[in-house]
Design an enzyme around this catalytic site. Structure first.
Site, PDB file in Angstrom:
ATOM      1  N   GLU A 173      85.114  41.437  25.765  1.00 21.57           N
ATOM      2  CA  GLU A 173      86.080  40.378  25.383  1.00 21.57           C
ATOM      3  C   GLU A 173      87.510  40.366  24.808  1.00 21.57           C
ATOM      4  OE1 GLU A 173      83.040  37.387  23.693  1.00 21.57           O
ATOM      5  OE2 GLU A 173      81.569  36.988  25.574  1.00 21.57           O
ATOM      6  N   GLU A 304      77.580  39.223  30.075  1.00 17.95           N
ATOM      7  CA  GLU A 304      76.334  38.216  28.842  1.00 17.95           C
ATOM      8  C   GLU A 304      76.776  36.866  30.215  1.00 17.95           C
ATOM      9  OE1 GLU A 304      77.916  38.337  25.616  1.00 17.95           O
ATOM     10  OE2 GLU A 304      78.808  40.261  25.522  1.00 17.95           O
TER      11      GLU A 304
HETATM   12  O1  AHR Z   1      76.786  37.338  22.863  1.00 18.67           O
HETATM   13  C1  AHR Z   1      76.958  36.902  21.665  1.00 18.67           C
HETATM   14  C2  AHR Z   1      78.362  37.209  22.041  1.00 18.67           C
HETATM   15  O2  AHR Z   1      79.319  36.332  22.965  1.00 18.67           O
HETATM   16  C3  AHR Z   1      78.895  38.463  22.192  1.00 18.67           C
HETATM   17  O3  AHR Z   1      78.513  39.326  20.690  1.00 18.67           O
HETATM   18  C4  AHR Z   1      80.420  38.231  23.329  1.00 18.67           C
HETATM   19  O4  AHR Z   1      80.412  39.465  23.507  1.00 18.67           O
HETATM   20  C5  AHR Z   1      79.920  36.782  23.622  1.00 18.67           C
HETATM   21  O5  AHR Z   1      81.013  35.957  22.884  1.00 18.67           O
END
Ligand code: AHR
Length: 501
Positions: A173, A304
């Site tokens: 990110e 994610e």
């Molecule tokens: O999963 C929680 C957070 O969500 C992670 O650390 C990040 O990559 C995303 O914003």
């Protein structure tokens, strides 16, 4: 009646096992308590990894595990997590609750966890606050078999042989917590950092993952692909094997996302719409990637995904601990069906997160452990891993009454492996069961060998440490098969899996 046509003669791709991957971050009670309790714990463990959790995870065949973050990855100094545990440097986990991280779970422990799970390794490197040299030396430490300063250090710390790093993420990110970079700036940094992620084991080259977009940020995908592909040798494929994408199912504005276990019908449908948005997201990001990589060599890694609701009352807001209900089971069913159907471009996906965080498959409390409804869906869907995606078409299905009015009531995906067809269906409706006929186009007579369903009397139902089996997969019997077709009645708010020979 809805109709599902399965074309046994048309294979649309291979569902990589990695689509069923997981994500574990130094966040709340995911690593500590959830996975790692240390050798001295009263909780039964093998080399510090809690045995009940490892066993439950092995059952769903975890194919790959991503670590150490997440946002944590871009603050992580790998050298602080090696050597004598008692002497490891501590740090503040600024992203997640401001707690002290004692680094007792580091590279060696992660590799041991993956060994016990029998899964592939996905390490996420630090671009935001780390140097190229640090990243490069971490890779050398883990994977170099010869003599070198880093491999000697690994040996001193008790591990003679190099490990296999299957995937390496160059930052996380980086448009946000990983350094607030612009896409062009990140893409150039990516080109530089990835150069020093060396393949020390030619028999097993590391697959490099570039940081991709936040949900519908198509501009990020476009610029990163363009910058990495331009003026680079054709065979370098933009210097990447995969490009990531992060998308969470958040029903409404951030402050309005609501409790995990209490929600109105409208919130249910909004959640379904948000989960189904994954279909549009994948299609649009893939279209952009196709411009630069028409042969689809670079995979998409949805590393994610999952639901994000309010934390459970009374828990640390920075720990992201939430319960999981039938609603989460549906989100898992919908998402996994979509990922399967995009398997020609999507080569990995990692649910966030494995234990005790967001849409976890396992929750723990001291020495107690429970499997969430999402675990049961992963257990139903595990048969898709490594399967050939078969063309399947749903017709005569209405749209859901959700906000966008474009979410179908049913979603499905079908795969074949070792002569057995796996069909997974989700009925999003809160009120209507759906009569469905499954028709096979081939000549072979088909029989159902296994049928399971995840649902519950009340869609708010969830598993607690006192009643850990309120929501679970049970045998599904409401179907009739005649060799050519199967007629079934899909209950409202359910996920059904059929295995057909
Ligand atoms: O999963 C929680 C957070 O969500 C992670 O650390 C990040 O990559 C995303 O914003």
């Amino acid at each position: 009646m809805a109709k599902l046509t399965v074309n046994e003669n048309k294979v649309c791709g291979t569902i990589e096992p990695e689509l069923y991957g997981h994500f574990s971050e130094h966040l709340g009670r995911c690593i500590y308590e959830g996975l790692f309790v240390g050798e001295d714990s009263d909780i039964p463990n093998v080399n510090g990894m809690r045995s009940d959790v490892v066993e439950a995870l092995k059952e769903i065949r975890v194919p790959v595990l991503r670590w150490p973050g997440g946002c944590f990855a871009d603050e992580y100094q790998w050298r602080d997590g090696i050597g004598d545990r008692k002497k490891r440097k501590k740090m503040v986990n600024t992203h997640w609750g401001g707690v002290t991280e004692d680094n007792s779970f580091g590279t060696h422990e992660f590799m041991e966890l993956c060994r016990q799970l029998g899964c592939k390794t996905y390490i996420n490197g630090n671009v935001g606050s780390g140097t190229v040299q640090e990243m490069s030396e971490w890779v050398e430490y883990m994977t170099f078999g010869g003599q070198s300063p880093m491999s000697d250090l690994r040996r001193q710390n008790g591990h003679e042989e190099p490990w296999t790093v299957d995937y390496f993420g160059v930052g996380n990110e980086n448009w946000g917590c990983g350094g607030n970079m612009t896409p062009a700036y990140y893409a150039n940094e990516y080109r530089r950092y990835q150069t020093y992620v060396r393949h020390y084991d030619n028999a097993h080259p590391i697959k490099k993952i570039a940081c991709g977009a936040n949900a519908a940020d198509y501009h990020w995908t476009d610029i990163v692909m363009k910058t990495c592909f331009e003026e680079s040798p054709k065979e370098a494929h933009g210097f990447m094997d995969l490009l990531s994408l992060h998308y969470y199912t958040v029903p409404g504005e951030w402050s309005q996302k609501g409790a995990a276990t209490e929600y109105s019908d409208d919130k249910w449908y909004l959640t379904m719409d948000k989960a189904y948005f994954m279909e549009e997201l994948l299609t649009r990001h893939e279209t952009i990637m196709d411009r630069y990589d028409p042969d689809r060599i670079v995979g998409l890694s949805v590393d994610e995904w999952g639901t994000w609701f309010d934390v459970e009352p009374g828990t640390n807001p920075g720990f992201l601990y939430q319960q999981s209900t039938v609603r989460d089971a549906l989100v898992a069913g919908i998402t996994l069906n979509i990922l399967n159907k995009h398997c020609d471009r999507v080569k990995m996906a990692n649910i966030a997160q494995m234990v005790n965080v967001l849409q976890a498959v396992i929750l723990t409390d001291g020495d107690k452990m429970l499997k969430t409804p999402t675990w049961h869906v992963f257990n139903q869907y595990k048969h898709h891993q490594g399967g050939k995606l078969l063309e399947s078409t749903l017709t005569d299905v209405g749209t859901e009454k959700g906000a966008g009015e474009k979410t179908p009531k049913l979603t499905e995906s079908v795969s074949e492996k070792d002569g057995i067809i796996t069909i997974t269906l989700s009925n999003l409706s809160l009120s209507d069961s759906e009569s469905t006929e499954i028709v096979f186009t081939g000549d072979q007579k088909r029989e159902v060998t296994e049928a399971t369903i995840v649902t519950s009397k009340d869609v708010h139902d969830h598993n607690t440490f006192d009643q850990p089996e309120t929501v679970k997969a049970v045998a599904f019997t409401d179907y009739k098969a005649d060799g050519r077709s199967i007629r079934l009645n899909l209950p409202a708010a359910s996920v059904v899996a059929l295995r057909v020979k």
